[in-house]
Scaffold this motif. Structure first.
Motif, PDB file in Angstrom:
ATOM      1  N   ARG A  61       0.841  -1.212   0.000  1.00  0.00           N
ATOM      2  CA  ARG A  61       0.000   0.000   0.000  1.00  0.00           C
ATOM      3  C   ARG A  61       0.870   1.255   0.000  1.00  0.00           C
ATOM      4  O   ARG A  61       0.596   2.220  -0.723  1.00  0.00           O
ATOM      5  CB  ARG A  61      -0.934   0.009   1.205  1.00  0.00           C
ATOM      6  N   ASP A  62       1.912   1.252   0.819  1.00  0.00           N
ATOM      7  CA  ASP A  62       2.822   2.399   0.868  1.00  0.00           C
ATOM      8  C   ASP A  62       3.523   2.590  -0.478  1.00  0.00           C
ATOM      9  O   ASP A  62       3.643   3.715  -0.969  1.00  0.00           O
ATOM     10  CB  ASP A  62       3.869   2.209   1.969  1.00  0.00           C
ATOM     11  N   SER A  63       3.953   1.493  -1.083  1.00  0.00           N
ATOM     12  CA  SER A  63       4.636   1.574  -2.380  1.00  0.00           C
ATOM     13  C   SER A  63       3.706   2.101  -3.463  1.00  0.00           C
ATOM     14  O   SER A  63       4.109   2.919  -4.287  1.00  0.00           O
ATOM     15  CB  SER A  63       5.166   0.200  -2.792  1.00  0.00           C
ATOM     16  N   ILE A  64       2.464   1.626  -3.449  1.00  0.00           N
ATOM     17  CA  ILE A  64       1.496   2.087  -4.445  1.00  0.00           C
ATOM     18  C   ILE A  64       1.304   3.595  -4.341  1.00  0.00           C
ATOM     19  O   ILE A  64       1.296   4.299  -5.358  1.00  0.00           O
ATOM     20  CB  ILE A  64       0.155   1.335  -4.291  1.00  0.00           C
ATOM     21  N   ALA A  65       1.177   4.095  -3.117  1.00  0.00           N
ATOM     22  CA  ALA A  65       0.990   5.544  -2.929  1.00  0.00           C
ATOM     23  C   ALA A  65       2.203   6.318  -3.442  1.00  0.00           C
ATOM     24  O   ALA A  65       2.054   7.341  -4.131  1.00  0.00           O
ATOM     25  CB  ALA A  65       0.738   5.850  -1.453  1.00  0.00           C
ATOM     26  N   GLN A  66       3.398   5.825  -3.138  1.00  0.00           N
ATOM     27  CA  GLN A  66       4.607   6.533  -3.570  1.00  0.00           C
ATOM     28  C   GLN A  66       4.799   6.463  -5.084  1.00  0.00           C
ATOM     29  O   GLN A  66       5.177   7.457  -5.712  1.00  0.00           O
ATOM     30  CB  GLN A  66       5.829   5.963  -2.856  1.00  0.00           C
ATOM     31  N   PHE A  67       4.541   5.291  -5.667  1.00  0.00           N
ATOM     32  CA  PHE A  67       4.699   5.155  -7.110  1.00  0.00           C
ATOM     33  C   PHE A  67       3.663   5.985  -7.857  1.00  0.00           C
ATOM     34  O   PHE A  67       3.953   6.552  -8.907  1.00  0.00           O
ATOM     35  CB  PHE A  67       4.615   3.694  -7.547  1.00  0.00           C
ATOM     36  N   ALA A  68       2.449   6.041  -7.343  1.00  0.00           N
ATOM     37  CA  ALA A  68       1.407   6.844  -7.978  1.00  0.00           C
ATOM     38  C   ALA A  68       1.781   8.322  -7.927  1.00  0.00           C
ATOM     39  O   ALA A  68       1.569   9.058  -8.898  1.00  0.00           O
ATOM     40  CB  ALA A  68       0.066   6.603  -7.301  1.00  0.00           C
ATOM     41  N   GLN A  69       2.341   8.747  -6.819  1.00  0.00           N
ATOM     42  CA  GLN A  69       2.756  10.137  -6.674  1.00  0.00           C
ATOM     43  C   GLN A  69       3.881  10.479  -7.653  1.00  0.00           C
ATOM     44  O   GLN A  69       3.946  11.581  -8.166  1.00  0.00           O
ATOM     45  CB  GLN A  69       3.216  10.390  -5.235  1.00  0.00           C
ATOM     46  N   ALA A  70       4.728   9.483  -7.931  1.00  0.00           N
ATOM     47  CA  ALA A  70       5.839   9.695  -8.850  1.00  0.00           C
ATOM     48  C   ALA A  70       5.445   9.485 -10.306  1.00  0.00           C
ATOM     49  O   ALA A  70       6.254   9.683 -11.207  1.00  0.00           O
ATOM     50  CB  ALA A  70       6.993   8.765  -8.489  1.00  0.00           C
ATOM     51  N   LEU A  75       4.799   0.439 -12.157  1.00  0.00           N
ATOM     52  CA  LEU A  75       5.089  -0.112 -10.832  1.00  0.00           C
ATOM     53  C   LEU A  75       3.835  -0.167  -9.964  1.00  0.00           C
ATOM     54  O   LEU A  75       3.684  -1.075  -9.151  1.00  0.00           O
ATOM     55  CB  LEU A  75       6.185   0.716 -10.150  1.00  0.00           C
ATOM     56  N   VAL A  76       2.932   0.790 -10.170  1.00  0.00           N
ATOM     57  CA  VAL A  76       1.661   0.762  -9.446  1.00  0.00           C
ATOM     58  C   VAL A  76       0.890  -0.493  -9.813  1.00  0.00           C
ATOM     59  O   VAL A  76       0.338  -1.176  -8.940  1.00  0.00           O
ATOM     60  CB  VAL A  76       0.819   2.033  -9.744  1.00  0.00           C
ATOM     61  N   ASP A  77       0.867  -0.823 -11.102  1.00  0.00           N
ATOM     62  CA  ASP A  77       0.157  -2.026 -11.556  1.00  0.00           C
ATOM     63  C   ASP A  77       0.766  -3.289 -10.957  1.00  0.00           C
ATOM     64  O   ASP A  77       0.039  -4.197 -10.521  1.00  0.00           O
ATOM     65  CB  ASP A  77       0.173  -2.112 -13.085  1.00  0.00           C
ATOM     66  N   ALA A  78       2.092  -3.367 -10.922  1.00  0.00           N
ATOM     67  CA  ALA A  78       2.763  -4.544 -10.374  1.00  0.00           C
ATOM     68  C   ALA A  78       2.468  -4.694  -8.877  1.00  0.00           C
ATOM     69  O   ALA A  78       2.167  -5.795  -8.401  1.00  0.00           O
ATOM     70  CB  ALA A  78       4.268  -4.455 -10.604  1.00  0.00           C
TER      71      ALA A  78
END
Length: 149
Positions: A61-70, A75-78
């Motif tokens: 969840r944390d990674s998705i938020a950071q990747f979406a922001q970037a 990477l969000v899909d993965a």
């Protein structure tokens, strides 16, 4: 069949099906389980495996938020794929009403009277609800009930 056995069977099925993305996510999970077993020198039961999965879900969840922001949608899909895959191993989630009832019960069991007792209530909830509820939501409800907001 234990949760660990189910995960191992799913790894074998993913290998047979040549599902690389699924296999990769499941191997990450088995590696995390084995790492914790080695670190603690124990064989994990289902509850401990659920806590490992819960930690991995939080990381996703944390990674998705950071990747979406970037703006890294690939990477969000993965990460979203891994999030869905790992979520399948958790027990059924509690509804909002069931969570509120569990919070009220935990407050009564611990005889909590104010915000200073929040740690005791959360510890009580964590043992019974691990993997079945987002603990940040539980924390929000506990805080609201203990402060009277």
């Amino acid at each position: 069949m234990t949760l660990k056995e189910r995960i191992n069977e799913d790894v074998k099925a993913a290998m047979r099906a040549r599902a690389a993305q699924t296999l990769g996510a499941l191997r990450l999970l088995t590696a995390a389980i084995k790492q914790r077993e080695v670190d603690e020198r124990i064989a994990l039961d289902d509850a401990a495996i659920i806590s490992v999965i819960d930690r991995m879900l939080k990381q996703r969840r944390d990674s998705i938020a950071q990747f979406a922001q970037a703006g890294r949608n690939d990477l969000v899909d993965a990460e979203t794929f891994e999030l869905r895959l790992l979520s399948a191993y958790l027990p059924a989630s509690l509804s909002t009403e069931e969570l509120a009832a569990a919070v009220a019960k935990a407050i009564a069991e611990t005889a909590a009277t104010g915000p200073g007792d929040m740690g005791k209530v959360m510890a009580c909830l964590r043992t019974g609800l691990a993997g079945r509820v987002d603990m940040s939501e539980a924390s929000r409800l506990v805080k609201a009930q203990l402060t009277g907001v």
